[in-house]
Design an enzyme around this catalytic site. Structure first.
Site, PDB file in Angstrom:
ATOM      1  N   LYS A  33       0.675  -1.235   0.058  1.00  0.00           N
ATOM      2  CA  LYS A  33      -0.055   0.070  -0.051  1.00  0.00           C
ATOM      3  C   LYS A  33       0.926   1.211   0.021  1.00  0.00           C
ATOM      4  CE  LYS A  33      -0.520   0.113   5.013  1.00  0.00           C
ATOM      5  NZ  LYS A  33      -1.020  -0.362   6.252  1.00  0.00           N
ATOM      6  N   ARG A 117     -10.836   0.523  15.462  1.00  0.00           N
ATOM      7  CA  ARG A 117     -10.573   1.503  14.104  1.00  0.00           C
ATOM      8  C   ARG A 117     -11.496   1.190  13.145  1.00  0.00           C
ATOM      9  NH1 ARG A 117      -4.506   1.823  11.391  1.00  0.00           N
ATOM     10  NH2 ARG A 117      -5.207  -0.392  10.625  1.00  0.00           N
ATOM     11  N   TYR A 248      17.407  29.493   6.319  1.00  0.00           N
ATOM     12  CA  TYR A 248      16.315  30.177   6.707  1.00  0.00           C
ATOM     13  C   TYR A 248      16.467  30.286   8.410  1.00  0.00           C
ATOM     14  CZ  TYR A 248      13.793  30.170   2.304  1.00  0.00           C
ATOM     15  OH  TYR A 248      13.231  30.189   1.051  1.00  0.00           O
ATOM     16  N   MET A 293      12.698  23.883   0.979  1.00  0.00           N
ATOM     17  CA  MET A 293      11.941  22.890   0.115  1.00  0.00           C
ATOM     18  C   MET A 293      12.440  22.056  -0.831  1.00  0.00           C
ATOM     19  SD  MET A 293       8.827  24.380  -2.301  1.00  0.00           S
ATOM     20  CE  MET A 293       7.964  25.299  -0.921  1.00  0.00           C
TER      21      MET A 293
HETATM   22  C1  LIG Z   1      -0.467  -1.536   6.904  1.00  0.00           C
HETATM   23  C2  LIG Z   1      -0.964  -2.788   7.214  1.00  0.00           C
HETATM   24  C3  LIG Z   1      -0.370  -3.836   7.546  1.00  0.00           C
HETATM   25  C4  LIG Z   1       1.443  -4.230   7.617  1.00  0.00           C
HETATM   26  O1  LIG Z   1       1.546  -3.742   9.077  1.00  0.00           O
HETATM   27  P1  LIG Z   1       3.252  -3.690   9.174  1.00  0.00           P
HETATM   28  O2  LIG Z   1       3.318  -3.352  10.407  1.00  0.00           O
HETATM   29  O3  LIG Z   1       3.879  -2.818   8.193  1.00  0.00           O
HETATM   30  O4  LIG Z   1       3.819  -5.203   8.779  1.00  0.00           O
HETATM   31  C5  LIG Z   1      -0.916  -5.134   7.858  1.00  0.00           C
HETATM   32  N1  LIG Z   1      -2.348  -5.224   7.952  1.00  0.00           N
HETATM   33  C6  LIG Z   1      -3.082  -3.944   7.961  1.00  0.00           C
HETATM   34  C7  LIG Z   1      -4.439  -4.117   7.933  1.00  0.00           C
HETATM   35  C8  LIG Z   1      -2.462  -2.879   7.441  1.00  0.00           C
HETATM   36  O5  LIG Z   1      -3.208  -1.772   7.294  1.00  0.00           O
END
Ligand SMILES: *Cc1c(COP(=O)(O)O)cnc(C)c1O
Length: 339
Positions: A33, A117, A248, A293
Site C-alpha cells: 500500500k 478502528r 532560513y 523546500m
Molecule cells: C499496513 C497494514 C499492515 C502491515 O503492517 P506492518 O506493521 O507494516 O507489517 C497489515 N495489515 C493492515 C490491515 C495494515 O493496514
C-alpha cells in the site's frame, strides 16, 4: 537529482527471514500500500514476484490494477469498487458498507478485536455474513489487526484470544451457511515475529519486508536490512567563516571555518523538516540549519551524498517513525535498483 536506491539483496534477505516464519513464501501477503511504503509500487512488486511472492495487500483499486499482472491474489484494504477486478478481494470495514458493494464481489470481513478502528464485532459476525450473502457477496475470509504487537503488553494475548473466538464462530457460520472454509489472517510484521508457531493462512507483512521493523528490546529482533536509501546531488559548495550562519532563520552558526554544500533534496521531496539541525548522515556529514523546500545543507563536499540508508535513524532525528519517513518519499523521485 536526488533519487531512491532500492537494495534488492536486502529485500530478498528480509523475505527469506519472513518466509522462515510463515513456513512458506505462499503465505506471505506483501503489503504494498501507499506506493510500497514510499519505495515505489512497480519496482517492489516486480522484485517480490521475482522472489516468488504471490499475494499482495494494497489500499485501493488503483494500486491493485497497477500490480495485478504480478500476483494471484490482492487484498484491497479500503475501497468499495464500482467494478471489481479479477484476483482482488475487497474489505468489508463496517456493516453499513455491505449495501454498497456490487453483486458477486469477493470480500473479506475485517473484525474488530480491540483496535477499535475498523471492522465488525464478534457479536455481529453472523448478522453481517448473512447480510453479505443476501447482497450476493462472496465471503472468502476474516481478518483482524493488532494494535500493539510491537510492545510487551497483555493486549497481544487478549487480541489473540479474541481472534481465536472469531475463527471458531466464522467456521461454524461457514458450515451452517454452506460456503467453503474461510481464510484467516491476523498478523502484521510485529505479530508474525511474536507468534511462536504460525498457523494462519497468510501474514500481511509490510515494515519487516522493507527492513525497518522496530520491536521493543525484550521481543524478537530479526536480522532485517533496510531496503531504501536516499541519495542527493550537490548544488553548491562554500566555506562558512566562524560566526556565519546558514539557511532560513540562520539557526546553525559555524564555530570555526567549515566547508558546506547544499544538496538537491528538501521537504518537497519528503525530507521531514523536524530533523533540521539534528541529523548526521551515515557518512558522518552533519545536517546544518533548516531544511528548505528543495535544498538541504550538509557539512560535506562530495558530489553525491548518501542522506540515509536507515529510515528509522532519520525518523528518530525528525521525531517520528520510519514508516512516515519512507511513505513520504515522493513518487516522482527516481528509483534505482542496487543488486
Ligand atoms: C499496513 C497494514 C499492515 C502491515 O503492517 P506492518 O506493521 O507494516 O507489517 C497489515 N495489515 C493492515 C490491515 C495494515 O493496514
Amino acid at each position: 537529482m536526488a533519487y531512491i536506491e532500492l537494495d534488492r539483496s536486502a529485500f530478498f534477505n528480509n523475505l527469506d527471514i519472513i518466509a522462515q516464519h510463515t513456513g512458506s513464501v505462499d503465505k506471505i501477503a506483501l503489503v504494498l500500500k501507499d506506493n510500497a511504503y514510499g519505495h515505489g509500487l512497480e519496482p517492489m512488486a516486480a522484485m517480490a514476484a521475482e522472489y516468488g511472492v504471490r499475494r499482495a495487500v494494497v489500499r485501493n483499486s488503483g494500486e491493485a490494477e497497477r500490480i495485478a499482472a504480478w500476483f494471484d491474489y490482492i487484498l484491497v484494504l479500503a475501497e468499495i469498487p464500482r467494478t471489481p477486478l479479477e484476483k482482488v478481494c475487497y474489505t468489508v470495514n463496517s456493516r453499513e458498507d455491505l449495501a454498497r458493494f456490487p453483486k458477486g464481489c469477493r470480500v473479506e470481513i475485517k473484525v474488530d478485536t480491540g483496535m477499535h478502528r475498523n471492522g465488525i464485532t464478534l457479536e455481529n459476525l453472523e448478522g453481517v455474513v448473512s447480510e453479505a450473502r443476501e447482497a450476493g457477496l462472496q465471503v472468502e475470509g476474516f481478518f483482524t489487526h493488532h494494535r500493539s504487537a510491537d510492545i510487551l503488553s497483555s493486549e497481544w494475548f487478549w487480541q489473540n484470544a479474541q481472534f481465536a473466538a472469531v475463527k471458531a464462530s466464522a467456521r461454524s457460520i461457514a458450515e451452517r451457511f454452506g460456503f467453503p472454509t474461510p481464510r484467516f489472517h491476523s498478523c502484521n510484521s510485529a505479530a508474525l515475529f511474536r507468534k511462536g508457531t504460525f498457523d494462519e493462512d497468510m501474514a500481511r507483512v509490510g515494515i519487516a519486508a522493507y527492513g525497518c521493523l522496530e520491536m521493543e528490546r525484550t521481543l524478537p529482533q530479526p536480522a532485517l536490512k533496510p531496503v531504501m536509501a536516499l541519495y542527493a546531488e550537490k548544488i553548491a559548495t562554500r566555506t562558512l567563516e566562524a560566526g556565519e550562519r546558514v539557511g532560513y532563520g540562520g539557526i546553525y552558526k559555524a564555530a570555526e571555518p567549515v566547508a558546506v554544500s547544499t544538496y538537491d533534496v528538501g521537504y518537497a521531496d519528503g525530507m521531514l523538516r523536524t530533523a533540521s539541525n539534528r541529523y548526521t548522515t551515515p557518512g558522518g556529514a552533519a545536517l546544518l540549519g533548516r531544511i528548505s523546500m528543495d535544498n538541504t545543507t550538509f557539512a560535506a563536499t562530495e558530489e553525491r551524498l548518501l542522506v540515509f540508508d536507515d529510515a528509522n535513524r532519520y525518523a528518530a532525528a525528525a521525531g517520528t517513525i520510519g514508516y512516515e519517513v519512507m511513505v513520504g518519499m515522493r513518487p516522482y523521485m527516481r528509483r534505482v535498483i542496487k543488486s
